[in-house]
Design an enzyme around this catalytic site. Structure first.
Site, mmCIF file in Angstrom:
data_model
loop_
_atom_site.group_PDB
_atom_site.id
_atom_site.type_symbol
_atom_site.label_atom_id
_atom_site.label_comp_id
_atom_site.label_asym_id
_atom_site.label_seq_id
_atom_site.Cartn_x
_atom_site.Cartn_y
_atom_site.Cartn_z
ATOM 1 N N LYS A 1 -7.899 4.643 -6.532
ATOM 2 C CA LYS A 1 -6.684 5.467 -6.747
ATOM 3 C C LYS A 1 -6.044 5.061 -5.342
ATOM 4 C CE LYS A 1 -5.792 10.556 -5.932
ATOM 5 N NZ LYS A 1 -4.218 10.082 -5.902
ATOM 6 N N LYS B 1 -11.856 12.260 -5.387
ATOM 7 C CA LYS B 1 -11.062 12.156 -4.050
ATOM 8 C C LYS B 1 -11.924 11.687 -3.145
ATOM 9 C CE LYS B 1 -7.502 13.579 -2.585
ATOM 10 N NZ LYS B 1 -6.093 13.710 -2.546
HETATM 11 S S1 IVH Z 1 -3.044 7.561 -13.431
HETATM 12 C C1 IVH Z 1 -1.063 10.173 -16.515
HETATM 13 N N1 IVH Z 1 -4.218 5.849 -11.840
HETATM 14 O O1 IVH Z 1 -2.265 9.373 -7.919
HETATM 15 C C2 IVH Z 1 -1.752 9.089 -15.558
HETATM 16 N N2 IVH Z 1 -2.602 7.450 -11.078
HETATM 17 O O2 IVH Z 1 -2.819 12.153 -7.320
HETATM 18 C C3 IVH Z 1 -1.509 9.719 -14.179
HETATM 19 N N3 IVH Z 1 -2.464 7.281 -8.471
HETATM 20 O O3 IVH Z 1 0.334 10.768 -9.732
HETATM 21 C C4 IVH Z 1 -1.733 8.822 -13.247
HETATM 22 N N4 IVH Z 1 -3.689 5.256 -8.279
HETATM 23 O O4 IVH Z 1 0.622 8.713 -8.119
HETATM 24 C C5 IVH Z 1 -3.240 6.772 -12.006
HETATM 25 N N5 IVH Z 1 -5.007 4.106 -10.631
HETATM 26 C C6 IVH Z 1 -4.253 4.915 -10.836
HETATM 27 C C7 IVH Z 1 -3.684 5.720 -9.742
HETATM 28 C C8 IVH Z 1 -2.701 6.872 -9.729
HETATM 29 C C9 IVH Z 1 -3.003 6.342 -7.404
HETATM 30 C C10 IVH Z 1 -1.675 8.425 -8.166
HETATM 31 C C11 IVH Z 1 -0.508 8.697 -8.993
HETATM 32 C C12 IVH Z 1 -0.751 9.794 -9.555
HETATM 33 C C13 IVH Z 1 -1.551 10.556 -8.062
HETATM 34 C C14 IVH Z 1 -2.247 11.658 -8.669
#
Ligand code: IVH
Length: 676
Positions: free
Chosen positions: A118, A313
């Site tokens: 993430k 998280k």
């Molecule tokens: S997927 C429908 N993949 O984390 C898909 N998000 O806290 C939704 N983020 O809004 C997002 N790394 O800004 C996805 N490997 C990852 C991610 C990721 C960071 C962020 C993204 C999302 C937020 C949510």
């Protein structure tokens, strides 16, 4: 500051919590800083959600629950398809529960999961027309975002032209790698701008800014696409993004990985979490996604987040606390390093009270003041560091940080020509401390040199390092204040005995970083002579049990600095007596009759009888001479505990594990031949 750990007990507490969360989200998603850390924000939103569950009628319209970006609305470019957020879980159990819920919804086992980092940056959508980058938009509130096309040229990994002329929207995260963050701060401070607090805070500000007189590079990692002709499984989609020329996390150690089962996914989550500190960019969690397009479609999405993906998280690595003071410590090479004294703050389960401040120029660049609220960073085993002050939180009572004008240890001048300040005496600044250590009971064991006598020898210029001890003459000593004939003869006799100390003790006396008594014994036994140690490179040192590549490098650097001293000791034949063998060496060389062969021994409590005079180090040496292996703590591997007076928890543990326990007297009988 708002308490984020307690449940909300009244509607006014709830309203305060909503206001605090809205303010924090606004700061987080624009470029402000907030004293509320990520962990506290998450806890606050959970408390708000819990309150709303019980009091649904009281839900405030600006509550962050159920909203992308906590309701921090920015931008007016509508998204083609909403840009969703992710639901969070905070433990392996919660992740397992999520997976069970997903499978219940699917009515069958999930057809594989993709586990990926993430990325701790800012979500963006990059619109390509006929393969050419046409528009770049922030996530905003998920429905509409801000146009930041002007920033696209400085984002690595986001190509202006795809490898195919497609109409497609590539989504992913823009972040600063650690190097980019350092570069950004250097460029900013060179232009008179305040440095960014941390990489996450820096991204939003940088991407939204227009007309800056300088260029700051960031990095894009893609993880989603809208408008590809067919719905691809997630791992296939990531490969497709790479084919099109966009960068993905596949190029990093924390690469996305397909996992057939939930158990495998849990394992990959742990692996990525463990990699966190070593990654060249920040992550704030690990994302687990149903890999199959069919599973994703069937699970569907809520208004805020998909049901087919979840974020596990990780604890925040940045926390805010107060800078109480700065200490200036002189290292063994004479480097004068500032250290921040902090109001204690728990970061990832560890209470941090000190943090490094690098060097004086860095303090100036960051504009730190005593009394500031500061961001502190700590991840894995790294030394915690102070990142930046929260300038907006200042009260006017903050005080400037005073830089030392003379060496805090010896009072001599400071060489400020390099970024890292150094006492002009270099290593010699430490001469007294080094000599006191060297003459200690477990090293050269020279009685009468531990106190003021060491200061006297250094101040009169007779002794600058430990080798000088061995060339002291009777006349020189007699000429010193308060030095009579008897003291002189006693000291010379003690020095003569020290000359015959075994190599391990002489080496230990040098105080080489990373080499205590045990390690010195191993090194001495491995190399056999000071000359061989002096000639050892990192590869040779890494052959010694317990020395990894990093430690080997540190030791080699230290040995190089100590080169002239080592040469003096070699020339004077100091440390040529036989070394106490290490357990390994003893086990191979000793006859089977070694009384402690194969034994793993722990010593606890105070020794009595024949062993009463032995220091713990001498006990350890004795055990190793007798073919045993020494350990500091009792475990299942321990075979023998020597328990002296006032033995406490180690004895209790040994009893519990049924380990053989001997009194010091019985133990002395066992090794009687080796007692001299
Ligand atoms: S997927 C429908 N993949 O984390 C898909 N998000 O806290 C939704 N983020 O809004 C997002 N790394 O800004 C996805 N490997 C990852 C991610 C990721 C960071 C962020 C993204 C999302 C937020 C949510």
């Amino acid at each position: 500051m708002i308490d984020t750990s307690a449940p909300l007990s009244s509607s006014s507490a709830y309203a305060d919590a909503v206001a605090a969360a809205v303010q924090a989200a606004a700061a987080y998603y624009t470029d402000g800083v907030t004293p509320l850390g990520d962990d506290e924000y998450d806890a606050l939103v959970r408390a708000i959600a819990a309150y709303e569950d019980v009091h649904p009628d009281e839900r405030l319209p600006d509550s962050p629950t159920g909203k992308v970006a906590g309701g921090a609305v920015v931008g007016d470019v509508p998204h083609s398809v909403p840009m969703l957020s992710l639901d969070n879980v905070f433990s392996a159990d919660e992740l397992a529960e999520w997976a069970t819920g997903l499978e219940r919804r699917l009515g069958r086992p999930v057809a594989g999961l993709c586990v990926e980092p993430k990325l701790d940056g800012l979500a963006v959508a990059a619109r390509y027309r006929a393969g050419r980058l046409a528009q770049l938009i922030t996530r905003g509130d998920g429905q509409a975002g801000e146009d930041i096309t002007h920033a696209a040229g400085a984002i690595l990994g986001l190509p202006p032209l795809l490898t195919e002329p497609l109409d497609v929207e590539i989504r992913g995260e823009v972040l600063f790698t650690n190097d980019q963050f350092d570069q950004a701060n250097q460029i900013r401070t060179a232009h008179g701008a305040a440095p960014f607090a941390n990489p996450r805070n820096a991204v939003a500000g940088t991407l939204r800014a227009k007309d800056r007189p300088y260029r700051v590079e960031s990095t894009f990692f893609g993880y989603d696409a809208v408008g590809l002709p067919i719905d691809l499984d997630h791992t296939v989609l990531l490969r497709r993004l790479a084919e099109l020329g966009a960068s993905t996390a596949a190029s990093t150690a924390a690469h996305p990985q397909y996992c057939a089962t939930v158990e495998e996914a849990q394992q990959r989550v742990e692996e990525i979490a463990a990699l966190r500190a070593a990654l060249p960019f920040g992550i704030d969690g690990v994302v687990v996604k149903a890999d199959a397009a069919a599973d994703q479609e069937q699970a569907g999405s809520g208004s805020r987040a998909p049901r087919w993906a979840v974020a596990r998280k990780l604890p925040a690595v940045h926390k805010v606390t107060r800078l109480l003071g700065v200490e200036w410590n002189v290292g063994r090479t004479g480097i004068i390093a500032p250290r921040a004294v902090l109001a204690p703050v728990v970061i990832d389960g560890v209470t941090v009270t000190y943090a490094t401040l690098h060097n004086p120029a860095d303090i100036t660049r960051r504009g730190l003041m005593i009394g500031d609220q500061v961001f502190v960073y700590r991840a894995g085993d790294v030394i915690p560091r102070v990142e930046a002050p929260l300038v907006d939180e200042r009260t006017g009572t903050e005080q400037p940080i005073a830089f030392p004008e003379a060496c805090p240890r010896c009072g001599d001048a400071i060489d400020t020509s390099e970024q890292r300040w150094r006492c002009v005496r270099g290593r010699n600044c430490q001469a007294v401390a080094s000599i006191r250590y060297a003459v200690g009971r477990d090293q050269l064991d020279i009685e009468g040199l531990g106190g003021t006598r060491a200061v006297q020898l250094v101040e009169t210029g007779l002794v600058a390092d430990i080798a000088d001890l061995f060339t002291l003459t009777r006349e020189q000593l007699l000429a010193l204040d308060r030095m009579g004939e008897t003291s002189t003869d006693n000291l010379l006799a003690a020095i003569a005995t020290a000359r015959t100390q075994p190599l391990n003790r002489v080496f230990c006396a040098l105080g080489v970083r990373g080499t205590g008594r045990t390690m010195s014994r191993r090194i001495a036994a491995h190399f056999g002579s000071m000359a061989a140690i002096r000639a050892a490179d990192a590869a040779a040192l890494a052959q010694v049990e317990g020395i990894g590549a990093e430690k080997a490098r540190v030791i080699v650097t230290e040995l190089a600095e100590l080169g002239p001293l080592l040469d003096k000791l070699i020339a004077q034949n100091v440390g040529t007596a036989e070394t106490a063998p290490t357990a390994a060496a003893a086990a191979t060389t000793a006859a089977a009759g070694s009384p402690l062969a194969g034994e793993a021994v722990v010593v606890t409590g105070s020794m009595t009888g024949a062993l009463a005079a032995l220091s713990r180090n001498e006990m350890n040496e004795l055990i190793e001479r007798a073919g045993g292996k020494v350990s500091g703590s009792v475990s299942k591997k321990t075979t023998l505990l020597v328990a002296g007076e006032k033995a406490g928890s180690k004895r209790a543990k040994a009893e519990e594990l049924g380990i053989r326990i001997l009194t010091p007297e019985d133990f002395a009988d066992l090794v009687t031949d080796l007692l001299t």
